[in-house]
Write a protein that holds these residues in place. Structure first.
Motif, short mmCIF file in Angstrom:
data_model
loop_
_atom_site.label_atom_id
_atom_site.label_comp_id
_atom_site.label_asym_id
_atom_site.label_seq_id
_atom_site.Cartn_x
_atom_site.Cartn_y
_atom_site.Cartn_z
N PHE A 278 0.80 -1.20 -0.09
CA PHE A 278 -0.09 0.04 -0.04
C PHE A 278 0.96 1.28 0.05
CE2 PHE A 278 -3.22 -3.20 0.95
CZ PHE A 278 -4.36 -2.46 0.70
N LEU A 279 0.82 1.95 -1.06
CA LEU A 279 1.59 3.24 -1.15
C LEU A 279 1.19 4.36 0.04
CD1 LEU A 279 1.44 3.43 -5.20
CD2 LEU A 279 3.36 2.87 -3.70
N PRO A 280 2.20 5.10 0.40
CA PRO A 280 1.89 6.23 1.15
C PRO A 280 1.49 7.00 0.44
CG PRO A 280 4.26 5.33 1.66
CD PRO A 280 3.66 4.59 0.40
N GLU A 281 0.81 8.23 1.01
CA GLU A 281 -0.02 9.04 0.22
C GLU A 281 1.03 9.82 -0.66
OE1 GLU A 281 -3.11 12.88 0.91
OE2 GLU A 281 -2.54 11.84 2.72
N GLU A 282 1.91 10.15 -0.21
CA GLU A 282 3.09 10.98 -1.21
C GLU A 282 3.53 10.16 -2.23
OE1 GLU A 282 7.22 13.30 -0.67
OE2 GLU A 282 6.30 12.92 0.98
N ASP A 283 3.61 9.03 -2.13
CA ASP A 283 4.38 8.09 -3.24
C ASP A 283 2.90 7.70 -4.17
OD1 ASP A 283 6.85 8.04 -2.32
OD2 ASP A 283 6.56 6.00 -1.20
N ALA A 284 1.95 7.67 -3.66
CA ALA A 284 0.76 7.41 -4.45
C ALA A 284 0.61 8.49 -5.59
CB ALA A 284 -0.39 7.31 -3.54
N LYS A 285 0.56 9.84 -4.90
CA LYS A 285 0.46 11.17 -5.74
C LYS A 285 1.77 11.12 -6.88
CE LYS A 285 -1.70 13.97 -2.60
NZ LYS A 285 -1.60 15.14 -1.58
N LYS A 286 2.96 10.52 -6.46
CA LYS A 286 3.86 10.53 -7.46
C LYS A 286 3.61 9.42 -8.47
CE LYS A 286 7.99 11.61 -4.58
NZ LYS A 286 9.17 11.13 -3.78
N LEU A 287 3.25 8.29 -8.26
CA LEU A 287 2.92 7.38 -9.21
C LEU A 287 1.66 7.82 -9.98
CD1 LEU A 287 3.39 4.59 -10.47
CD2 LEU A 287 1.95 3.56 -8.65
N GLU A 288 0.72 8.40 -9.42
CA GLU A 288 -0.44 8.93 -10.15
C GLU A 288 -0.10 9.62 -11.51
OE1 GLU A 288 -4.62 10.41 -8.42
OE2 GLU A 288 -2.83 11.98 -8.29
N LYS A 289 1.10 10.31 -11.49
CA LYS A 289 1.37 11.39 -12.67
C LYS A 289 1.72 10.30 -13.62
CE LYS A 289 2.82 14.96 -9.44
NZ LYS A 289 3.77 15.80 -8.89
N PHE A 290 2.35 9.04 -13.38
CA PHE A 290 2.74 8.44 -14.62
C PHE A 290 1.75 7.38 -15.26
CE2 PHE A 290 6.42 9.68 -12.28
CZ PHE A 290 7.50 10.02 -13.51
N ILE A 291 0.53 7.23 -14.59
CA ILE A 291 -0.48 6.35 -14.93
C ILE A 291 -1.01 6.63 -16.28
CG2 ILE A 291 -2.52 5.28 -14.52
CD1 ILE A 291 -1.79 5.27 -11.59
N MET A 292 -1.36 8.08 -16.57
CA MET A 292 -2.15 8.66 -17.69
C MET A 292 -1.16 9.64 -18.23
SD MET A 292 -5.07 6.96 -18.01
CE MET A 292 -5.54 5.54 -16.97
N ARG A 293 -1.44 9.92 -19.58
CA ARG A 293 -0.73 10.78 -20.30
C ARG A 293 -1.57 12.23 -20.40
NH1 ARG A 293 1.33 7.69 -25.94
NH2 ARG A 293 -0.77 7.23 -26.03
N PRO A 294 -1.22 13.20 -20.69
CA PRO A 294 -2.04 14.20 -20.60
C PRO A 294 -3.04 14.26 -21.35
CG PRO A 294 0.52 15.08 -20.95
CD PRO A 294 0.33 13.35 -21.23
N ASN A 295 -3.29 13.45 -22.63
CA ASN A 295 -4.29 13.31 -23.48
C ASN A 295 -5.44 12.40 -22.99
OD1 ASN A 295 -3.21 10.79 -23.90
ND2 ASN A 295 -2.82 11.10 -26.15
N GLY A 296 -5.06 11.90 -21.79
CA GLY A 296 -6.21 10.90 -20.90
C GLY A 296 -5.86 9.41 -21.16
N SER A 297 -4.70 9.09 -22.18
CA SER A 297 -4.81 7.78 -22.54
C SER A 297 -3.70 7.09 -21.36
CB SER A 297 -4.39 7.52 -23.91
OG SER A 297 -2.91 8.13 -23.92
#
Length: 492
Positions: A278-297
């Motif tokens: 389970f990711l700590p909140e700060e790390d979850a936010k870091k990973l969140e940025k890499f899941i989707m590209r700016p165009n939503g894909s």
């Protein structure tokens, strides 16, 4: 100029390939069921023989997944699919109802356009070729450029095996210069009978917009609900196995876990004991940025990658024994990456007060993305399972089984397939797991058993009696005798 030349080469190649495939299909259409099945068996045997080689090629070329799991997928696409389809009648008369005087004849569709993704390149080629040939069709593949070598090698292996068993040359072909313009030509060519599309949403949408009949699949984004009556240890094991299988590259894999508040702590402990982090909140936010590209894909950098690779990408630290990364989430939406499809060992984790609220959340997740596809429920309560079956907008509700393997029919008794229809709610033309039966038309030969005078008499009789008009139940004795006499004469 170079790009334009490549496009022209690709378009001309497609025209040539379709010409060859059409000629081959016309010969296939004249073959017997025994001849067709012999060709299919040769494809299956060749695919099984080279499954490890092709799996390694796919992993090395794309960087996605785990080659050992790709071996399983290659064998699933060949032997498992064939064991399901081998006794299907797909040539000539496939059903004869002598009582009602209706005969059904299988009619091949013609040339199939097979769009192949980079996530499951070799297994999808094997599967689509096998079900196409079984139904008497030829197939021309449009390979994903990032998996071109492994796709072309798969086509070479199975086409040579097919030809050695009597298959007409040109029945299994692939573009060697794949471009968007070439693929567009393949989909829109007048001699393309059907598009079998597996890939991103844009490609599937293009298939349905081409003017050619198409079977396409939308994105998967299946939640897994662990209801409090479930065998939680077993449910977690199945979810972990499913989400780590080939690093999550199958679209039926779980994308989130939903639990009731009363079972939350027990489920969390079980997940952690089986290797979830389970990711700590700060790390979850870091990973969140890499899941989707700016165009939503979805970001291709995370697709099919291991936990350690994903952690390095996001610049976060995770335990060396972590198998799956989990982020606590409360929100659902297009701009909420954890609530979207993630073809990687990443899961969102939600908790709700009751199973009814959990059901509504699962519906929201699916309506945001993945409607019509798949979800799983782990429960021993048949009433709750029934409620989900009546209300959840999916084509496959999987009960007490891994999403990945249950959805494709490996651990369930639905049709084994690597193309999973999403139904109308998911923008698909079918909700089926695609089999040879979806790749042929049925011609119905039917004899007349009533005359216009019979219909008029029946209608008059029903009006006089004040009853509703029903051809099947409102018949005079005279009409029954007449119908029986005519049927007996035809059957003699």
């Amino acid at each position: 100029m170079i790009s334009l030349d490549k496009d022209l080469v690709s378009i001309q190649e497609v025209r040539n390939l379709i010409g060859q495939a059409k000629e081959a299909q016309e010969k296939l259409a004249l073959m017997s069921q025994e001849q067709i099945d012999k060709i299919c068996i040769a494809i299956v045997n060749a695919a099984e023989r080279e499954s490890e080689k092709l799996a390694k090629m796919a992993q090395e070329e794309t960087g996605f997944g785990i080659w050992q799991d790709k071996v399983i997928k290659n064998n699933f696409a060949s032997s498992t699919v064939w064991n399901y389809a081998k006794d299907m009648k797909t040539v000539g008369v496939i059903n004869e109802d002598k009582l009602n005087q209706v005969t059904e004849v299988a009619v091949p569709m013609g040339v199939i356009a097979g769009l192949i993704p980079s996530t499951n390149p070799t297994s999808t080629v094997i599967y689509k070729a096998l079900i196409s040939i079984k139904a008497g069709n030829s197939i021309v593949f449009s390979p994903h450029p990032n998996a071109l070598k492994s796709i072309l090698e798969t086509v070479r292996i199975i086409s040579e095996a097919a030809e050695s068993a009597g298959c007409p040359r040109g029945a299994i072909l692939s573009m060697t210069t794949p471009t968007l313009q070439g693929t567009d030509q393949l989909m829109k060519h007048p001699d393309t009978a059907l598009i079998l599309a597996t890939g991103g949403s844009a490609m599937v949408k293009a298939a349905y917009s081409s003017g050619t009949p198409a079977i396409g699949v939308g994105p998967g984004n299946g939640p897994a609900f662990i209801e409090k009556s479930a065998d939680i240890s077993n449910a977690v094991r199945q979810i972990m196995e499913s989400k780590t299988f080939d690093n999550g590259t199958i679209c039926a894999s779980e994308q989130s876990i939903v639990v009731e508040d009363s079972a939350r702590d027990k489920v969390v402990r079980e997940l952690e004991s089986q290797g979830a982090y389970f990711l700590p909140e700060e790390d979850a936010k870091k990973l969140e940025k890499f899941i989707m590209r700016p165009n939503g894909s979805m970001n291709p950098q995370i697709v099919g990658k291991s936990v350690s690779t994903i952690a390095k990408l996001a610049n976060i630290k995770v335990p060396s024994n972590a198998r799956v990364l989990i982020a606590n989430e409360t929100r659902v939406g297009k701009n909420i990456p954890y609530s979207r499809e993630k073809l990687a060992p990443i899961l969102a984790f939600y908790s709700r007060a009751s199973w009814q609220e959990a059901r509504d959340l699962c519906t929201d997740i699916l309506n945001n993305e993945g409607a019509g596809h798949t979800m799983t429920i782990h429960s021993k309560d048949e009433d709750i399972i029934r409620d989900f079956s009546l209300k959840i907008p999916v084509s496959r509700l999987l009960v007490n089984t891994p999403g990945t393997l249950g959805g494709i029919g490996a651990t369930t008794n639905i049709a084994p397939a690597l193309t999973l229809g999403c139904g109308a709610v998911g923008g698909s033309s079918t909700s089926d797991n695609i089999s040879p039966l979806n790749l042929m038309n049925i011609r119905r030969v039917t004899y007349g058993v009533r005359e216009l005078s019979d219909l008029r008499n029946t209608q008059k009789s029903s009006i006089d009696d004040g009853n509703s008009f029903d051809f099947q139940t409102i018949l005079t004795n005279e009409m029954v005798d007449s119908l029986v006499s005519r049927i007996l004469e035809r059957l003699q």
